[in-house]
Design a protein around this motif. Structure first.
Motif, short mmCIF file in Angstrom:
data_model
loop_
_atom_site.label_atom_id
_atom_site.label_comp_id
_atom_site.label_asym_id
_atom_site.label_seq_id
_atom_site.Cartn_x
_atom_site.Cartn_y
_atom_site.Cartn_z
N HIS A 29 3.30 55.39 84.77
CA HIS A 29 2.70 54.09 85.09
C HIS A 29 3.50 53.28 86.12
CE1 HIS A 29 -0.16 53.89 81.37
NE2 HIS A 29 -0.23 55.04 82.01
N PRO A 30 4.84 53.25 86.05
CA PRO A 30 5.56 52.53 87.11
C PRO A 30 5.33 53.15 88.49
CG PRO A 30 6.99 52.89 85.23
CD PRO A 30 5.75 53.70 84.99
N GLU A 31 5.11 54.44 88.53
CA GLU A 31 4.90 55.16 89.79
C GLU A 31 3.53 54.83 90.40
OE1 GLU A 31 4.82 59.85 91.25
OE2 GLU A 31 5.06 59.38 89.13
N ILE A 32 2.50 54.72 89.56
CA ILE A 32 1.16 54.47 90.09
C ILE A 32 0.83 52.99 90.21
CG2 ILE A 32 0.27 56.70 89.32
CD1 ILE A 32 -1.22 55.20 87.06
N ASP A 33 1.56 52.14 89.53
CA ASP A 33 1.25 50.70 89.52
C ASP A 33 1.29 50.10 90.92
OD1 ASP A 33 0.95 47.97 88.63
OD2 ASP A 33 3.12 47.78 88.92
N GLY A 34 0.19 49.52 91.34
CA GLY A 34 0.12 48.89 92.65
C GLY A 34 0.41 47.41 92.64
N SER A 35 0.59 46.83 91.46
CA SER A 35 0.84 45.38 91.36
C SER A 35 2.31 45.04 91.51
CB SER A 35 0.35 44.85 90.01
OG SER A 35 1.20 45.28 88.96
N GLY A 36 3.17 46.05 91.28
CA GLY A 36 4.60 45.79 91.31
C GLY A 36 5.14 45.17 90.03
N SER A 37 4.30 45.04 89.01
CA SER A 37 4.74 44.39 87.77
C SER A 37 5.24 45.37 86.71
CB SER A 37 3.62 43.52 87.19
OG SER A 37 2.51 44.31 86.85
N VAL A 38 4.80 46.62 86.76
CA VAL A 38 5.22 47.62 85.77
C VAL A 38 6.54 48.22 86.24
CG1 VAL A 38 4.62 49.74 84.55
CG2 VAL A 38 2.82 48.11 85.18
N ARG A 39 7.60 47.97 85.47
CA ARG A 39 8.93 48.41 85.90
C ARG A 39 9.38 49.72 85.26
NH1 ARG A 39 11.20 44.52 89.38
NH2 ARG A 39 9.33 43.39 90.00
N ALA A 40 9.16 49.87 83.94
CA ALA A 40 9.63 51.08 83.25
C ALA A 40 8.93 51.21 81.91
CB ALA A 40 11.15 51.01 83.03
N VAL A 41 8.78 52.46 81.48
CA VAL A 41 8.26 52.71 80.14
C VAL A 41 9.39 52.46 79.15
CG1 VAL A 41 8.76 55.19 80.13
CG2 VAL A 41 6.90 54.30 78.73
N ARG A 42 9.06 51.88 78.01
CA ARG A 42 10.05 51.62 76.96
C ARG A 42 10.15 52.85 76.07
NH1 ARG A 42 12.16 47.22 76.48
NH2 ARG A 42 12.28 47.13 74.23
N GLY A 43 11.34 53.11 75.58
CA GLY A 43 11.57 54.27 74.72
C GLY A 43 10.83 54.17 73.40
N GLY A 44 10.66 55.32 72.77
CA GLY A 44 10.07 55.37 71.44
C GLY A 44 8.57 55.57 71.42
N GLY A 45 7.92 55.53 72.56
CA GLY A 45 6.47 55.72 72.62
C GLY A 45 6.12 57.17 72.86
N PRO A 46 4.84 57.46 72.89
CA PRO A 46 4.40 58.84 73.12
C PRO A 46 4.60 59.26 74.58
CG PRO A 46 2.52 57.38 73.11
CD PRO A 46 3.72 56.54 72.74
N ALA A 53 -2.61 55.18 70.09
CA ALA A 53 -1.19 55.25 70.47
C ALA A 53 -0.70 53.89 70.93
CB ALA A 53 -0.99 56.29 71.57
N LYS A 54 0.54 53.60 70.61
CA LYS A 54 1.19 52.37 71.05
C LYS A 54 2.31 52.74 72.01
CE LYS A 54 0.21 49.78 66.83
NZ LYS A 54 -0.93 49.09 67.38
N PHE A 55 2.39 52.01 73.12
CA PHE A 55 3.44 52.27 74.10
C PHE A 55 3.85 50.96 74.73
CE2 PHE A 55 -0.49 52.42 76.41
CZ PHE A 55 -0.23 52.00 77.70
N GLY A 56 5.15 50.87 75.02
CA GLY A 56 5.69 49.64 75.58
C GLY A 56 6.12 49.82 77.02
N MET A 57 6.11 48.70 77.74
CA MET A 57 6.51 48.69 79.14
C MET A 57 7.45 47.51 79.40
SD MET A 57 5.11 51.06 81.02
CE MET A 57 4.06 52.40 80.54
#
Length: 150
Positions: A29-46, A53-57
């Motif tokens: 998601h950080p790679e494809i995000d065009g808004s510049g707001s997604v920085r990194a996936v949070r650990g512990g998700g799928p 599924a729950k996932f954090g960013m």
């Protein structure tokens, strides 16, 4: 179309499953995000998204913050959507067409209470989201077709 539903579509010269697999990997998601707001996936998700599924960013929009999302729509190879605490839904649909796949990305704030939707309009959030969605679809195309440096 509602001011609270922002939707953009691109035809990408790649198979639907390949595009779906990129979006279903939260680590991309950080790679494809065009808004510049997604920085990194949070650990512990799928490593791959599925219904429920729950996932954090780690995010940045004026300030750093963390957000947790829940997958609310999932049809393998065809549709994927998640929602965060405020109720916004990010949705992707993948439709095979001649020459590739028609990909639609949507930001859907229609389920939100009216007081929240008014605030979104005042901050021009729908307009900013449209620009980010356009850039995201461009990045997804670049990655899937190999014209994007890995």
């Amino acid at each position: 179309m509602s001011a609270y539903l922002v939707s953009e579509t691109r035809t990408i010269a790649a198979p639907a499953q390949q595009l779906f697999d990129i979006v279903a990997d939260p680590g991309r998601h950080p790679e494809i995000d065009g808004s510049g707001s997604v920085r990194a996936v949070r650990g512990g998700g799928p490593q791959r998204l599925s219904l429920g599924a729950k996932f954090g960013m780690d995010m940045h929009l004026g300030a750093n913050y963390k957000i947790e999302n829940t997958v609310v729509e999932f049809e393998e190879g065809r549709q994927l959507a998640w929602r965060h605490f405020n109720g916004h839904v990010w949705r992707y649909t993948f439709t095979p067409v001649d020459g590739g796949t028609e990909v639609t990305e949507q930001w859907d704030a229609r389920p939100l209470p009216i007081w929240n939707r008014v605030g979104l309009q005042l901050t021009r959030f729908p307009t900013r989201n449209r620009r980010g969605i356009e850039k995201t679809l461009d990045r997804l195309a670049e990655i899937a077709t190999g014209s994007h440096p890995a």
